[in-house]
Scaffold this active site. Structure first.
Site, mmCIF file in Angstrom:
data_model
loop_
_atom_site.group_PDB
_atom_site.id
_atom_site.type_symbol
_atom_site.label_atom_id
_atom_site.label_comp_id
_atom_site.label_asym_id
_atom_site.label_seq_id
_atom_site.Cartn_x
_atom_site.Cartn_y
_atom_site.Cartn_z
ATOM 1 N N THR A 40 -9.931 -25.336 -31.309
ATOM 2 C CA THR A 40 -11.010 -26.075 -31.958
ATOM 3 C C THR A 40 -10.598 -26.619 -33.313
ATOM 4 O O THR A 40 -9.917 -25.954 -34.088
ATOM 5 C CB THR A 40 -12.237 -25.158 -32.129
ATOM 6 O OG1 THR A 40 -12.588 -24.611 -30.854
ATOM 7 C CG2 THR A 40 -13.414 -25.919 -32.686
ATOM 8 N N GLU A 41 -11.041 -27.854 -33.582
ATOM 9 C CA GLU A 41 -10.761 -28.485 -34.861
ATOM 10 C C GLU A 41 -12.055 -28.847 -35.582
ATOM 11 O O GLU A 41 -13.085 -29.060 -34.934
ATOM 12 C CB GLU A 41 -9.918 -29.750 -34.663
ATOM 13 C CG GLU A 41 -8.560 -29.466 -34.067
ATOM 14 C CD GLU A 41 -7.670 -30.684 -34.005
ATOM 15 O OE1 GLU A 41 -6.501 -30.536 -33.623
ATOM 16 O OE2 GLU A 41 -8.137 -31.785 -34.341
ATOM 17 N N SER A 72 -15.871 -28.913 -28.875
ATOM 18 C CA SER A 72 -15.339 -28.707 -27.532
ATOM 19 C C SER A 72 -14.587 -29.915 -26.977
ATOM 20 O O SER A 72 -14.092 -29.864 -25.852
ATOM 21 C CB SER A 72 -16.491 -28.346 -26.573
ATOM 22 O OG SER A 72 -17.112 -27.129 -26.964
ATOM 23 N N HIS A 111 -38.735 -2.809 -27.897
ATOM 24 C CA HIS A 111 -38.688 -1.900 -29.045
ATOM 25 C C HIS A 111 -39.787 -2.193 -30.075
ATOM 26 O O HIS A 111 -39.981 -1.396 -31.005
ATOM 27 C CB HIS A 111 -37.321 -1.987 -29.742
ATOM 28 C CG HIS A 111 -36.239 -1.215 -29.059
ATOM 29 N ND1 HIS A 111 -35.655 -1.637 -27.894
ATOM 30 C CD2 HIS A 111 -35.635 -0.034 -29.389
ATOM 31 C CE1 HIS A 111 -34.717 -0.764 -27.536
ATOM 32 N NE2 HIS A 111 -34.690 0.219 -28.418
ATOM 33 N N GLY A 129 -41.598 -3.302 -33.304
ATOM 34 C CA GLY A 129 -41.141 -3.432 -34.688
ATOM 35 C C GLY A 129 -39.789 -2.804 -34.917
ATOM 36 O O GLY A 129 -39.005 -3.289 -35.746
ATOM 37 N N GLU A 142 -15.992 -20.589 -26.417
ATOM 38 C CA GLU A 142 -15.150 -20.939 -25.254
ATOM 39 C C GLU A 142 -15.700 -22.164 -24.519
ATOM 40 O O GLU A 142 -15.691 -22.240 -23.289
ATOM 41 C CB GLU A 142 -15.049 -19.753 -24.293
ATOM 42 C CG GLU A 142 -13.726 -19.664 -23.553
ATOM 43 C CD GLU A 142 -12.630 -19.011 -24.401
ATOM 44 O OE1 GLU A 142 -11.505 -18.843 -23.888
ATOM 45 O OE2 GLU A 142 -12.886 -18.682 -25.563
ATOM 46 N N GLU A 146 -23.546 -26.503 -23.107
ATOM 47 C CA GLU A 146 -23.756 -27.912 -22.799
ATOM 48 C C GLU A 146 -22.494 -28.510 -22.167
ATOM 49 O O GLU A 146 -22.576 -29.302 -21.216
ATOM 50 C CB GLU A 146 -24.140 -28.661 -24.079
ATOM 51 C CG GLU A 146 -25.551 -28.378 -24.578
ATOM 52 C CD GLU A 146 -25.743 -26.954 -25.080
ATOM 53 O OE1 GLU A 146 -26.871 -26.426 -24.944
ATOM 54 O OE2 GLU A 146 -24.783 -26.355 -25.622
#
Length: 396
Positions: A124-125, A130, A346, A348, A371, A375
């Protein structure tokens, strides 16, 4: 689990027992402090976790992908970050096994199998996300065909970047190639044990909602020099196709992380619903809570079966991007829903940092965006569906 060999079932049981004994008692403190789990990583090395994808003659405990999936789920059940600490390592190991030259395999795989050398991938850049074909990181030869490569560019969201000694770097080696993916290669960059690598900087660690303990970093390359033999498999222009195959096991691994987080959330919610009483009876007997538990368990089992199907398909050697994409998509969305439902069960207390369900809720989103975002997964799935089921005379 019935499809696993006796040895593989023993490996999964060993990891599950280790998670219960060593991980769960300390995870809350480590996670809240965002502390790197050095001792747990060392124990993972001793368990052979880093060599699960590496066959003989380089490794000793290579297992089937369904077994690898089960081990990953157990690790993530204890702490998703531990599964993340070996995810990219596995992808790089598979890349070397499937595409590396014999010299590259001998050079790196034996040390990777023991965890002495840990690996990560740099895809990734900044601004790219993606869209891997839009790479801006470039590598050019400094002279003739046998000269070194000089790398310029940057990467982001690279897990384990500070502590990995080997980086599978996806970069553009032919900016004029058409189509663009044919100009992409994978360079294997090994960092020295002591000292810096000139031209390679881990510029900063990125702050995160969850996925604590394990670093995610930005990398900067400014004139990094690597050897002429650094291209994976000595095949320039094959990097995109190689990495797409590598991402199949990567996406199966992410699906298994999601299963582990979802399973931990379900187990905690199920236990709490039997212990907590209201209006004179355990809360699971209230239909609204019981329905949550039923839906959580059903979705999780469906996700597990889809993931196992992808793992089996991968082991046949056939293309598995459709199956891996489906597993990653469904399992990650399931983990997010199950984690939210665990908070609901659970009440609160689900919002309190004294209970683990708030951690599951913070960890689950990573699998949705990691990864390849979900989408992107939907696009991969749609393209593969059309490719596998074209209509007569229609577009192919």
């Amino acid at each position: 689990m019935t499809e696993l060999s006796e040895e593989e079932r023993a490996i999964v049981a060993l990891v599950a027992d280790w998670v219960d004994r060593e991980v769960r008692p300390v995870v809350r403190e480590l996670e809240h402090a965002d502390t790197y789990p050095e001792a747990l990583i060392e124990q993972m090395k001793q368990l052979g976790v880093y060599g699960l994808a590496i066959p003989e003659p380089w490794g000793e405990t290579a297992v089937s992908t369904p077994c690898y999936a089960a081990v990953t789920e157990e690790l993530a059940r204890g702490w998703m970050s531990l599964a993340g600490a070996m995810g990219g390592h596995t992808v790089v190991a598979k890349l070397l096994v499937d595409h590396g030259t014999r010299e590259q395999q001998e050079r790196w795989l034996p040390r990777m199998a023991t965890g002495q050398l840990r690996a990560t991938m740099a895809l990734t850049e900044p601004g790219g996300g993606s869209d891997l074909q839009a790479l801006r990181t470039t590598a050019r030869r400094t002279g003739g065909a046998d000269s070194e490569w000089e790398v310029h560019g940057s990467k982001t969201w690279i897990s384990n970047a500070r502590r990995s000694g080997l980086v599978a770097l996806l970069c553009r080696t032919d900016p004029d190639a058409e189509p663009a993916h044919r100009g992409i290669s994978i360079l294997m960059v090994e960092k020295p044990v002591d000292g810096d690598l000139p031209g390679f900087e881990v510029s900063r660690d990125l702050p995160k909602l969850g996925y604590k303990g394990v670093e995610s970093c930005e990398l900067a390359f400014s004139g990094l020099r690597v050897g002429a033999d650094s291209v994976l498999g000595q095949e320039e222009g094959r990097g995109f196709a190689q990495m797409m195959r590598g991402l199949e096991i990567g996406r199966i691994q992410v699906a298994c992380r999601a299963l582990g987080v979802g399973r931990a959330a379900l187990e905690d919610a199920l236990a709490y619903a039997q212990q907590r009483t209201s209006f004179g009876k355990p809360i699971w007997q209230h239909q609204s809570v019981g329905n949550h538990l039923a839906d959580m368990a059903t979705r999780l089992e469906a996700a597990r079966q889809l993931t196992l199907h992808a793992a089996r398909t991968y082991d046949t050697g056939a293309r598995a991007d459709l199956e891996a994409g489906m597993a990653k998509l469904f399992a990650s969305e399931t983990a997010m829903q199950v984690a939210l439902d665990a908070v609901r069960v659970h009440g609160g207390y689900g919002y309190s940092t004294e209970y683990d369900v708030e951690r599951y809720f913070r960890d689950a989103p990573l699998m949705i965006v990691g990864e390849g975002t979900n989408e992107i997964q939907r696009g991969v799935i749609a393209r593969q569906l059309v490719a596998r089921h074209p209509i007569d005379g229609g577009p192919r």
